[in-house]
Design a protein around this motif. Sequence first.
Motif, PDB file in Angstrom:
ATOM      1  N   CYS A  24      17.204  93.723  69.189  1.00 56.87           N
ATOM      2  CA  CYS A  24      16.209  93.060  68.341  1.00 56.87           C
ATOM      3  C   CYS A  24      16.247  93.677  66.944  1.00 56.87           C
ATOM      4  CB  CYS A  24      14.807  93.164  68.945  1.00 56.87           C
ATOM      5  SG  CYS A  24      14.361  94.804  69.535  1.00 56.87           S
ATOM      6  N   LYS A  25      16.172  92.825  65.913  1.00 54.98           N
ATOM      7  CA  LYS A  25      16.226  93.298  64.540  1.00 54.98           C
ATOM      8  C   LYS A  25      15.804  92.185  63.595  1.00 54.98           C
ATOM      9  CE  LYS A  25      19.333  95.354  61.103  1.00 54.98           C
ATOM     10  NZ  LYS A  25      20.726  95.781  60.797  1.00 54.98           N
ATOM     11  N   ASP A  26      14.902  92.520  62.671  1.00 52.84           N
ATOM     12  CA  ASP A  26      14.503  91.609  61.589  1.00 52.84           C
ATOM     13  C   ASP A  26      14.067  90.239  62.093  1.00 52.84           C
ATOM     14  OD1 ASP A  26      15.197  93.640  59.798  1.00 52.84           O
ATOM     15  OD2 ASP A  26      17.254  92.900  59.595  1.00 52.84           O
ATOM     16  N   GLY A  27      13.234  90.217  63.136  1.00 55.57           N
ATOM     17  CA  GLY A  27      12.699  88.963  63.632  1.00 55.57           C
ATOM     18  C   GLY A  27      13.643  88.177  64.510  1.00 55.57           C
ATOM     19  N   LYS A  28      14.781  88.757  64.848  1.00 56.53           N
ATOM     20  CA  LYS A  28      15.730  88.097  65.742  1.00 56.53           C
ATOM     21  C   LYS A  28      16.002  88.996  66.936  1.00 56.53           C
ATOM     22  CE  LYS A  28      17.976  85.400  62.100  1.00 56.53           C
ATOM     23  NZ  LYS A  28      19.268  85.066  61.437  1.00 56.53           N
ATOM     24  N   ALA A  29      16.410  88.388  68.044  1.00 56.75           N
ATOM     25  CA  ALA A  29      16.671  89.160  69.263  1.00 56.75           C
ATOM     26  C   ALA A  29      17.757  88.485  70.078  1.00 56.75           C
ATOM     27  CB  ALA A  29      15.396  89.300  70.098  1.00 56.75           C
ATOM     28  N   GLY A  30      18.487  89.285  70.836  1.00 58.23           N
ATOM     29  CA  GLY A  30      19.476  88.779  71.774  1.00 58.23           C
ATOM     30  C   GLY A  30      18.977  88.979  73.188  1.00 58.23           C
ATOM     31  N   LEU A  31      18.997  87.926  73.985  1.00 53.25           N
ATOM     32  CA  LEU A  31      18.516  87.976  75.358  1.00 53.25           C
ATOM     33  C   LEU A  31      19.676  87.764  76.320  1.00 53.25           C
ATOM     34  CD1 LEU A  31      15.333  85.688  75.124  1.00 53.25           C
ATOM     35  CD2 LEU A  31      15.540  88.119  74.567  1.00 53.25           C
ATOM     36  N   VAL A  32      19.632  88.465  77.442  1.00 55.00           N
ATOM     37  CA  VAL A  32      20.576  88.200  78.525  1.00 55.00           C
ATOM     38  C   VAL A  32      19.768  87.676  79.697  1.00 55.00           C
ATOM     39  CG1 VAL A  32      20.469  90.604  79.337  1.00 55.00           C
ATOM     40  CG2 VAL A  32      22.387  89.159  80.012  1.00 55.00           C
ATOM     41  N   PHE A  33      20.185  86.559  80.262  1.00 57.49           N
ATOM     42  CA  PHE A  33      19.442  85.945  81.355  1.00 57.49           C
ATOM     43  C   PHE A  33      19.633  86.733  82.641  1.00 57.49           C
ATOM     44  CE2 PHE A  33      20.379  81.922  78.827  1.00 57.49           C
ATOM     45  CZ  PHE A  33      19.152  81.960  78.184  1.00 57.49           C
ATOM     46  N   GLU A  34      18.546  86.836  83.415  1.00 56.97           N
ATOM     47  CA  GLU A  34      18.594  87.574  84.670  1.00 56.97           C
ATOM     48  C   GLU A  34      19.253  86.732  85.751  1.00 56.97           C
ATOM     49  OE1 GLU A  34      17.772  90.664  85.153  1.00 56.97           O
ATOM     50  OE2 GLU A  34      17.118  90.935  83.084  1.00 56.97           O
ATOM     51  N   ALA A  58       7.204  91.183  68.111  1.00 56.86           N
ATOM     52  CA  ALA A  58       7.895  92.467  67.959  1.00 56.86           C
ATOM     53  C   ALA A  58       8.447  92.903  69.313  1.00 56.86           C
ATOM     54  CB  ALA A  58       6.938  93.513  67.396  1.00 56.86           C
ATOM     55  N   LEU A  59       9.548  92.301  69.720  1.00 59.28           N
ATOM     56  CA  LEU A  59      10.131  92.598  71.023  1.00 59.28           C
ATOM     57  C   LEU A  59      10.771  93.985  71.030  1.00 59.28           C
ATOM     58  CD1 LEU A  59      11.830  89.149  71.759  1.00 59.28           C
ATOM     59  CD2 LEU A  59       9.573  89.939  72.477  1.00 59.28           C
ATOM     60  N   ARG A  60      10.908  94.551  72.220  1.00 61.76           N
ATOM     61  CA  ARG A  60      11.524  95.863  72.382  1.00 61.76           C
ATOM     62  C   ARG A  60      12.814  95.738  73.186  1.00 61.76           C
ATOM     63  NH1 ARG A  60       6.473  96.316  74.257  1.00 61.76           N
ATOM     64  NH2 ARG A  60       7.282  96.618  76.377  1.00 61.76           N
ATOM     65  N   CYS A  61      13.810  96.502  72.854  1.00 59.12           N
ATOM     66  CA  CYS A  61      15.057  96.507  73.619  1.00 59.12           C
ATOM     67  C   CYS A  61      14.778  96.926  75.054  1.00 59.12           C
ATOM     68  CB  CYS A  61      16.063  97.461  72.986  1.00 59.12           C
ATOM     69  SG  CYS A  61      16.700  96.927  71.404  1.00 59.12           S
ATOM     70  N   GLY A  62      15.324  96.210  76.006  1.00 63.63           N
ATOM     71  CA  GLY A  62      15.113  96.497  77.413  1.00 63.63           C
ATOM     72  C   GLY A  62      13.881  95.839  78.002  1.00 63.63           C
ATOM     73  N   GLU A  63      13.078  95.161  77.168  1.00 60.80           N
ATOM     74  CA  GLU A  63      11.862  94.502  77.637  1.00 60.80           C
ATOM     75  C   GLU A  63      12.200  93.248  78.452  1.00 60.80           C
ATOM     76  OE1 GLU A  63       7.799  92.483  75.714  1.00 60.80           O
ATOM     77  OE2 GLU A  63       9.308  93.438  74.426  1.00 60.80           O
ATOM     78  N   ALA A  64      11.483  93.058  79.559  1.00 65.92           N
ATOM     79  CA  ALA A  64      11.638  91.847  80.370  1.00 65.92           C
ATOM     80  C   ALA A  64      10.729  90.760  79.816  1.00 65.92           C
ATOM     81  CB  ALA A  64      11.305  92.134  81.819  1.00 65.92           C
TER      82      ALA A  64
END
Length: 203
Positions: free
Chosen positions: A85-95, A61-67
């Motif tokens: 993040c929504k419905d078991g999917k998430a978009g990540l941006v690499f640092e 259960a990831l949170r938006c803005g979480e590292a």
Amino acid sequence: MGAERAERQTAAAQLGTEPVNRRERRPVSLRSFVVREDGSSSEALLLDLSYDGCGIETPAALRCGEAVKLTVLRRGAMDATVRWCKDGKAGLVFETREPAPAHPLPRRGERIATTADVSLRRLGKNSYRVAVTDLSRDGCKVGLVEQPRMREHMLVKFDGLEVLEAEVCWVDGYMGGLRFERAIHPAVFRLLVDRLKQSAATA
């Protein structure tokens, strides 16, 4: 300038992708793990990839803005931030710890010898497949079907990734050096190189 930009967007669409500024992501399927700040980890499936981020499927259960840290099996770990993040999917941006310079030098960074093919297109012309024999985060060396002008803008597309805008920085007969307008993120570059090596090994 606006007309040239519109032509680049049209040409990008004809290469099989949307305009570059949409940063379209292409489907992949790679097993990975997401490590959260509290040290807990969960399995994840890498679903798609762009030059600076990715989409994943995970029970966490990831949170938006979480590292988080994304570990792709046999391909290393990457620091990332959860963009959505929504419905078991998430978009990540690499640092990116060190921002890429606005005008990288043609020979900046590690160069990888490869025999991959890419789609290459001059503005207003048809696309064609050419060999890439030298690749870095900032540019590549390619074979040419037509001889472009110095500083001419071209469109490069690696299989499975979005179109990259590039500038011609040298031409020698039917070989040329291209400098990408936007450097490939280090983490994505590693994944791309691994993919190209695997394709070469199975060819």
